[in-house]
Scaffold this motif. Structure first.
Motif, PDB file in Angstrom:
ATOM      1  N   THR A 232       0.833  -1.206   0.000  1.00 33.82           N
ATOM      2  CA  THR A 232       0.000   0.000   0.000  1.00 33.82           C
ATOM      3  C   THR A 232       0.864   1.250   0.000  1.00 33.82           C
ATOM      4  OG1 THR A 232      -1.487  -1.291   1.363  1.00 33.82           O
ATOM      5  CG2 THR A 232      -2.001   1.034   1.090  1.00 33.82           C
ATOM      6  N   LEU A 233       1.946   1.191   0.795  1.00 31.79           N
ATOM      7  CA  LEU A 233       2.857   2.344   0.821  1.00 31.79           C
ATOM      8  C   LEU A 233       3.430   2.602  -0.567  1.00 31.79           C
ATOM      9  CD1 LEU A 233       4.904   1.969   4.121  1.00 31.79           C
ATOM     10  CD2 LEU A 233       3.304   3.776   3.491  1.00 31.79           C
ATOM     11  N   ILE A 234       3.811   1.520  -1.241  1.00 36.77           N
ATOM     12  CA  ILE A 234       4.379   1.680  -2.590  1.00 36.77           C
ATOM     13  C   ILE A 234       3.356   2.325  -3.517  1.00 36.77           C
ATOM     14  CG2 ILE A 234       5.208   0.432  -4.616  1.00 36.77           C
ATOM     15  CD1 ILE A 234       6.327  -1.657  -2.656  1.00 36.77           C
ATOM     16  N   LEU A 235       2.113   1.867  -3.420  1.00 38.45           N
ATOM     17  CA  LEU A 235       1.072   2.399  -4.292  1.00 38.45           C
ATOM     18  C   LEU A 235       0.862   3.892  -4.042  1.00 38.45           C
ATOM     19  CD1 LEU A 235      -0.770   1.178  -6.439  1.00 38.45           C
ATOM     20  CD2 LEU A 235      -2.579   1.155  -4.751  1.00 38.45           C
ATOM     21  N   ILE A 236       0.816   4.278  -2.750  1.00 36.20           N
ATOM     22  CA  ILE A 236       0.645   5.698  -2.425  1.00 36.20           C
ATOM     23  C   ILE A 236       1.830   6.494  -2.952  1.00 36.20           C
ATOM     24  CG2 ILE A 236       0.582   7.326  -0.503  1.00 36.20           C
ATOM     25  CD1 ILE A 236      -1.038   5.171   1.015  1.00 36.20           C
ATOM     26  N   LEU A 237       3.026   5.905  -2.830  1.00 36.78           N
ATOM     27  CA  LEU A 237       4.226   6.574  -3.318  1.00 36.78           C
ATOM     28  C   LEU A 237       4.152   6.794  -4.829  1.00 36.78           C
ATOM     29  CD1 LEU A 237       6.451   7.365  -1.404  1.00 36.78           C
ATOM     30  CD2 LEU A 237       7.831   5.505  -2.296  1.00 36.78           C
TER      31      LEU A 237
END
Lengths: 484, 207
Positions: free
Chosen positions: B36-41
């Motif tokens: 999820t963090l990667i996607l937000i990034l």
């Protein structure tokens, strides 16, 4: 004492009066310009109404319409009146010099032909004054001929009729003409799909020229590729769009316009082969209004006026606007409109330069407006002139002045930036070309800036590299020591 | 410290996609924090590239920036692919759950993310002549992303390469249909709301 009291009373009275705010946004100017993204920020007009030529200047002679205008180098104005079949000549002060309808010979006698008919203009549509031979060329459209008169006495010289060796399906109904330095005549016939007719000075046919490519419809093209030759014969033929007006610049290059909606280009600058070599390096193509709702809403250029320094004005008959472009195809300014206020037109027909001024003619009202450059317009045109002739310093000064007057004039930022780039002042050049959205100049300035930056900070770029290389060598050395 | 473990695994995935994705999927408990963090990034990098790409390569009107719109439009194709691929692969005997596909997609996005960030940084120091080189450089990230995604989908769905290609084509068609249905739905809803509103205003004006 009493006087003072009265004064005080008046002062208080004045302060009680409501103030009338004056804001620039409440003025009637609606001029705009297109920026890099096709948005329309406000702009100043480069030209303002100065004077009008109408029936008043002509006195007894009736003016039915104005269809074409030409100004000679000595600032005589030639107005073509198709409705009354006249060519009216005015001087620089807009006073009538002569009105030509019946053609006279050297002895000032009316010329009579074999059938005892007077030689008379018949619905002319175009006029051209040839500076090199002082001849006045009138496109006598109704009578299918070109009448050549002496430019000073307006006496008969010769008539050019349909050349005998002319080929093609085009009727010889000359509508607009220009003549180049060598006397070669280029004729526009309205609705002709064969191009511009070129005639030698002795009246023989030379060629058709000018390439006006039609827009290709993908669906039609697809059907045509799969159709048999019999089917193709029955299909509607695609003809080249017709030119509707032309002009010639000081180098002898012919400019032409078309408002046929099927044409790919709208404005042409022809080389001798008849190819379009118009420079279109502006933010957009030379198409007038960039944003339009439908095909009918697009700008339709009826005439083009080219100045000596490459700035050309295009007259849009759809909205009555005048578009000014420089020789590189940058849009300089948009002004004028269709309407009923002073300086407006109803049915614009032609435009021409009158010194630094512009003349725009109107068919419906049979008037011609003279526009003079505003302070901004003067600076903008001067900048273009200096730039065209390679005087970059003066051009940059003038561009800077235009920015002061009109900060939405984006190409001036480019102009200033370009000059800084030539002087190798890279940071200023980057700043200004960024404002002008000129990425190629910005890139050049940035390359110079980056070089200097690397030269000044070379040591700081080299140290990390050396450290890294040293670390690599050291680790190799250690590894080899360990593994013997 | 599961995130650090996940991070290590993530970098393992970049170079060894088949082995790596196999480990990721068959973890005893699937963890979604890092993906999820990667996607937000990725969404944030989309906004950053609009604003901070060097002037020479950036033709966007920066004065009009709307970061939320850009964020959503960057993530929209990813989410669309996720949904359509899941809906197709459940029909085509794919073994992956939507969570698996999500993790695979997000891990596959990592090289694209890294190359895009370095592309934004480098675009500020290149001239126009060097711009094609930079484009080629950032293209490496995109190609890498496609490769990882392909491998990852093969692993999670336990597909051969050919079936995977076929499902990807079907995914594309499904995505088009989803967009079509979404547009249909929104226009219809708009009409319904408009109707209800006009009835409401009619009633309030009458009484």
């Amino acid at each position: 004492m009493k006087k003072k009291r009265v004064l005080l009373f008046v002062l208080i009275l004045c302060m009680l009066l409501p103030s009338t705010p004056v804001f620039a946004e409440h003025t009637q100017e609606t001029n705009y310009i297109y920026d890099y993204w096709g948005d329309t920020p406000r702009s100043l007009p480069a030209f303002e109404w100065m004077d009008t030529i109408d029936q008043g200047q002509l006195g007894q002679i009736k003016m039915g319409s104005i269809d074409d205008v030409f100004v000679s180098k000595d600032e005589r104005i030639f107005l073509v009146d198709t409705l009354e079949s006249r060519v009216n000549v005015l001087d620089a002060n807009l006073q009538l010099l002569q009105s030509i309808k019946l053609i006279r010979d050297e002895n000032n006698k009316i010329i009579v032909d074999a059938a005892n008919k007077q030689l008379m203009l018949d619905k002319p549509e175009g006029v051209f004054y040839h500076e090199y031979s002082d001849e006045l060329y009138i496109a006598d459209t109704g009578a299918e001929r070109i009448v050549v008169l002496d430019g000073l006495t307006y006496q008969f010289k010769r008539i050019i009729e349909r050349p005998e060796n002319m080929v093609g399906a085009t009727l010889f109904k000359p509508s607009k003409i220009v003549v180049d330095k060598d006397g070669k005549i280029s004729v526009i016939v309205q609705g002709s799909y064969e191009g511009i007719i070129e005639i030698h000075n002795n009246g023989t046919f030379s060629r058709y020229f000018g390439l006006n490519k039609p827009r290709v419809n993908v669906i039609d093209h697809f059907w045509k590729t799969i159709a048999t030759s019999e089917q193709k014969e029955k299909m509607e033929k695609v003809f080249a769009p017709a030119f509707n007006n032309l002009s010639i610049d000081s180098e002898g290059m012919i400019y032409a316009t078309t408002f046929d909606s099927s044409a790919q280009d709208k404005v042409f600058r022809f080389n001798s082969k008849g190819e379009n070599v118009l420079m279109e390096n502006g933010y957009f193509w030379v198409i007038g209004d960039v944003n339009y709702l439908s095909a009918d809403d697009r700008s339709q250029f009826v005439d083009i006026a080219v100045s000596d320094y490459g700035v050309y004005a295009l007259l849009d008959k759809n909205k009555g606007r005048v578009f000014l472009y420089n020789f590189q195809g940058d849009l300089l300014n948009i002004f004028g409109s269709i309407g009923y206020s002073k300086g407006d037109v109803r049915e614009p027909t032609s435009i021409t330069w009158f010194g630094d001024k512009l003349i725009v003619t109107d068919k419906q009202f049979a008037i011609a407006h003279v526009y003079q450059p505003t302070e901004f317009g003067e600076a903008a045109l001067y900048a273009e002139k200096q730039y065209y002739y390679g005087q970059w310093e003066e051009a940059a000064e003038s561009y800077a002045k235009t920015i002061e007057l009109n900060s939405n004039y984006d190409i001036a930022y480019t102009g200033v930036g370009r000059n800084y780039l030539m002087q190798d002042e890279y940071e200023e050049a980057m700043y200004y070309s960024k404002l002008g959205n000129a990425r190629s100049y910005f890139s050049k300035a940035f390359a110079g800036y980056r070089n200097i930056f690397i030269q000044n900070n070379f040591i700081w770029l080299v140290i990390p590299f050396l450290l890294f290389a040293g670390y690599l060598i050291y680790s190799e050395y250690r590894y080899n020591r360990k593994n013997g | 410290m599961s995130i650090i473990e996940d991070g290590k695994l993530m970098f393992h995935v970049l170079l060894h996609p088949f082995d790596g994705f196999y480990q990721v999927i068959n973890h005893e408990k699937k963890r979604y924090i890092l993906p999820t963090l990667i996607l937000i990034l990725v969404g944030i990098v989309g906004v950053l590239s609009y604003q901070y790409t060097g002037f020479i390569l950036n033709t966007f009107p920066i004065h009009y920036i709307n970061s939320i719109t850009i964020f959503i439009t960057t993530l929209f194709p990813i989410v669309l692919f996720l949904i359509s691929n899941w809906s197709i692969t459940t029909l085509f005997d794919g073994n992956g759950s939507i969570g698996d596909i999500f993790i695979v997609m997000c891990y596959a996005l990592v090289p694209k993310l890294l190359f895009d960030i370095s592309g934004i940084l480098l675009s500020n120091v290149v001239t126009m002549e060097e711009a094609p080189l930079l484009n080629a450089f950032t293209m490496i990230g995109t190609v890498w992303f496609c490769f990882l995604l392909f491998c990852g989908l093969c692993v999670v769905h336990e597909y051969t390469a050919l079936t995977n290609v076929l499902t990807l084509i079907a995914t594309f068609i499904a995505a088009v249909i989803i967009i079509f249905l979404a547009m249909l739905y929104f226009t219809l809803m708009g009409k319904v709301i408009g109707f209800v509103y006009s009835v409401f205003s009619e009633i309030t004006k009458r009484w």
